[in-house]
Design an enzyme around this catalytic site. Structure first.
Site, PDB file in Angstrom:
ATOM      1  N   GLU A  70       0.956  -1.175   0.046  1.00  0.00           N
ATOM      2  CA  GLU A  70       0.170   0.110  -0.010  1.00  0.00           C
ATOM      3  C   GLU A  70       0.684   1.177  -0.021  1.00  0.00           C
ATOM      4  O   GLU A  70       0.712   2.300  -0.679  1.00  0.00           O
ATOM      5  CB  GLU A  70      -0.842   0.057   1.192  1.00  0.00           C
ATOM      6  N   PRO A 279      12.681 -13.664   0.655  1.00  0.00           N
ATOM      7  CA  PRO A 279      11.370 -13.912   1.509  1.00  0.00           C
ATOM      8  C   PRO A 279      10.775 -12.312   1.654  1.00  0.00           C
ATOM      9  O   PRO A 279      11.660 -11.413   1.774  1.00  0.00           O
ATOM     10  CB  PRO A 279      12.303 -14.439   2.936  1.00  0.00           C
ATOM     11  N   GLY A 317      14.420  -4.110  -0.256  1.00  0.00           N
ATOM     12  CA  GLY A 317      14.635  -2.962  -1.225  1.00  0.00           C
ATOM     13  C   GLY A 317      15.501  -3.641  -2.416  1.00  0.00           C
ATOM     14  O   GLY A 317      15.841  -2.710  -3.220  1.00  0.00           O
ATOM     15  N   GLU A 318      15.979  -4.820  -2.654  1.00  0.00           N
ATOM     16  CA  GLU A 318      16.545  -5.357  -3.525  1.00  0.00           C
ATOM     17  C   GLU A 318      15.646  -6.170  -4.736  1.00  0.00           C
ATOM     18  O   GLU A 318      16.503  -6.776  -5.593  1.00  0.00           O
ATOM     19  CB  GLU A 318      17.774  -5.832  -3.262  1.00  0.00           C
ATOM     20  N   LEU A 345       2.647  -7.358 -10.974  1.00  0.00           N
ATOM     21  CA  LEU A 345       3.179  -6.299 -11.766  1.00  0.00           C
ATOM     22  C   LEU A 345       4.680  -5.928 -11.666  1.00  0.00           C
ATOM     23  O   LEU A 345       5.269  -5.422 -12.610  1.00  0.00           O
ATOM     24  CB  LEU A 345       2.307  -5.078 -11.821  1.00  0.00           C
TER      25      LEU A 345
END
Length: 432
Positions: A70, A279, A317-318, A345
């Site tokens: 979100e 994960p 964040g990778e 997406l």
């Protein structure tokens, strides 16, 4: 626009409010327990009690996004609003540590100085009231289905114009709300704007008490491609060369074992196969490494060996890096019940062929579009079916190219959703 008339409290909402007040001491203990498990930030527990307000001067828009998906979905919305209202400032609240960290990573530098993040207060009346008293937002936007009775009641009491955007309400949730219809009507009737992901969501929301609900599309269609550090991408590409690589992204407990078994089946057919497991919650990396002997870990600074093997991308964040490296990607939380899926997406935008398990109810519309267009493959349950699907994509270039092409078209099809939502939100704000 005429403001909705607040409804009087129902027995269910009154009971919720009383229960929340009485249980406040238990919630304090609960928060300390979450700190020990890494689910809260010790130095920011006051935010969960509505403390720590630092309201900027001028017009302030509050946006609440529960978790990672979100919070990332509102980034295009923030950029559009910031461009159209240069003096507008933003307060973004979330409920998880991971979402807060990712938001900090993903905010464009030009926008970061105008956005303040806080953890949302728990739904205790006094804490919700303290939060609203301190921040005094000029309008508020709630994302998807994050509805808290006391927080919404406090906002209505203060006359804050409310919008519910990217709203979704499953048939199961709609049936559950029918056990306390008055409470549902009280919450939903307080929103001036209700923009649903699909017409089915809008219909269910109207039936529960949001008469103006309408379908506007899914904000996740408008999200930008996941970022990557180009130097790191080049380094990995040079190291991997022509090795076959696939990714199991955003996996949840139980799925990693299925992925590992699928890898074992494939490794005999694809020499040098690298299976990357990312994960959903990176803090599970150490436990997964113990369960999957021989696995190397990104968080430990390790690199995959030259032989076929498993690699844990247990960092934050990778995914943008590993989607770009993979020849196929399974989108997690879809293999095992109850599932629900994660956002398909994300790989589609980066040209990575998409594989989906049987359980994708949280992204039903997006999934149906991808499958109908030939932009994703549905994988049957079990490691054997997963191995067959991954093997087919990795060894059939024309099939992989068709998946990339179709998925990219679907991902680009609804780029105007964020603009439509921005227009509706701007109507709630005071004049310049």
């Amino acid at each position: 626009m005429t403001a909705p008339q607040p409804r009087s409290a129902t027995p269910a909402s009154l009971a919720w409010s009383v229960a929340a007040r009485l249980s406040a001491p238990l919630w304090r203990l609960h928060l300390r327990g979450r700190v020990r498990r890494g689910k809260e930030v010790a130095g920011r527990l006051g935010e969960r009690r509505g403390e720590g307000a630092d309201r900027p001067v001028g017009t302030l828009l509050w946006l609440h996004a529960a978790s990672v998906g979100e919070s990332l979905s509102i980034l295009p919305l923030l950029e559009i609003l910031a461009e159209r209202r240069p003096a507008l400032r933003f307060l973004v609240t979330t409920g998880t540590v991971t979402s807060a960290e990712l938001l900090g990573h993903r905010l464009p530098p030009a926008l970061a100085g105008r956005v303040q993040h806080r953890f949302v207060p728990l739904d205790v009346p006094g804490w919700a009231g303290r939060f609203l008293d301190g921040w005094r937002p000029d309008a508020a936007v709630f994302v998807e289905s994050e509805l808290w009775p006391n927080l919404l009641a406090a906002a209505r009491t203060q006359g804050v114009p409310l919008a519910l955007v990217n709203a979704r309400l499953s048939a199961h949730s709609a049936r559950a709300w029918r056990w306390c219809p008055g409470m549902a009507r009280t919450m939903l009737s307080g929103f001036r704007v209700v923009l649903a992901q699909t017409e089915a969501d809008a219909e269910r929301l109207r039936a529960l008490g949001a008469p103006t609900a309408r379908a506007a599309g899914n904000l996740k269609y408008a999200s930008p491609p996941l970022p990557v550090e180009e130097a790191e991408l080049a380094r990995w590409r040079a190291r991997l060369g022509t090795r076959p690589v696939w990714l199991a992204a955003s996996t949840h407990p139980g799925e990693e074992a299925v992925v590992a078994e699928a890898h074992a089946r494939l490794a005999t057919r694809l020499p040098g196969l690298l299976t990357v497991i990312a994960p959903r919650h990176p803090e599970r990396g150490a436990a997964l490494a113990r369960d999957l002997p021989g696995t190397t870990r990104r968080s430990a600074g390790e690199l995959p060996g030259d032989a076929a093997g498993l690699f844990l991308a247990d960092t934050l964040g990778e995914l943008g890096l590993f989607y770009r490296l993979a020849g196929a990607a399974l989108v997690g939380r879809s293999l095992l019940p109850p599932g629900g899926g994660q956002n398909p997406l994300e790989p589609a935008r980066l040209g990575c062929p998409v594989l989906l398990g049987p359980h994708t109810g949280n992204f039903a519309e997006i999934t149906e579009r991808l499958l109908s267009a030939g932009g994703a493959l549905r994988v049957g349950p079990g490691a054997a079916a997963l191995a067959d699907a991954v093997g087919a994509v990795l060894t059939e270039p024309e099939r992989a190219a068709g998946l990339r092409r179709a998925a990219g078209q679907v991902a680009a099809a609804a780029s105007g959703v964020a603009e439509a939502v921005a227009e509706a939100v701007m109507a709630l704000l005071p004049d310049r």
